[in-house]
Design a protein around this motif. Sequence first.
Motif, short mmCIF file in Angstrom:
data_model
loop_
_atom_site.label_atom_id
_atom_site.label_comp_id
_atom_site.label_asym_id
_atom_site.label_seq_id
_atom_site.Cartn_x
_atom_site.Cartn_y
_atom_site.Cartn_z
N GLU A 278 -15.22 29.64 41.64
CA GLU A 278 -13.90 30.24 41.89
C GLU A 278 -13.08 30.33 40.59
O GLU A 278 -12.43 31.32 40.33
N ARG A 279 -13.14 29.28 39.78
CA ARG A 279 -12.37 29.25 38.54
C ARG A 279 -12.85 30.33 37.56
O ARG A 279 -12.05 30.91 36.82
N ASN A 280 -14.13 30.61 37.56
CA ASN A 280 -14.70 31.56 36.60
C ASN A 280 -15.00 32.93 37.19
O ASN A 280 -15.57 33.79 36.52
N ARG A 281 -14.63 33.17 38.43
CA ARG A 281 -14.94 34.42 39.14
C ARG A 281 -14.46 35.65 38.38
O ARG A 281 -15.21 36.61 38.20
N ASP B 25 -15.83 25.07 43.12
CA ASP B 25 -14.64 25.13 42.27
C ASP B 25 -14.93 25.86 40.97
O ASP B 25 -14.11 26.65 40.48
N SER B 26 -16.10 25.61 40.41
CA SER B 26 -16.50 26.27 39.16
C SER B 26 -16.64 27.77 39.36
O SER B 26 -16.17 28.57 38.54
#
Length: 56
Positions: A44-47, A41-42
């Motif tokens: 993907e959120r910061n991609r 999740d981290s």
Amino acid sequence: MKRYAKDSGYKLLASGDGYFFFNDNYNMYVEVLSFDKILNDSKERNRVLFEKLNLL
């Protein structure tokens, strides 16, 4: 952990990869997640940020 979560009244997350519970006595929301779920999740959120910084 899955058995404990189910036996303790935790509900399955919509994504199916964790459990959640709301305790009315303490006005508290609790989630039980795997480390892999948190890491994915981290990422993907910061991609987009990482791409802009040329870190990916």
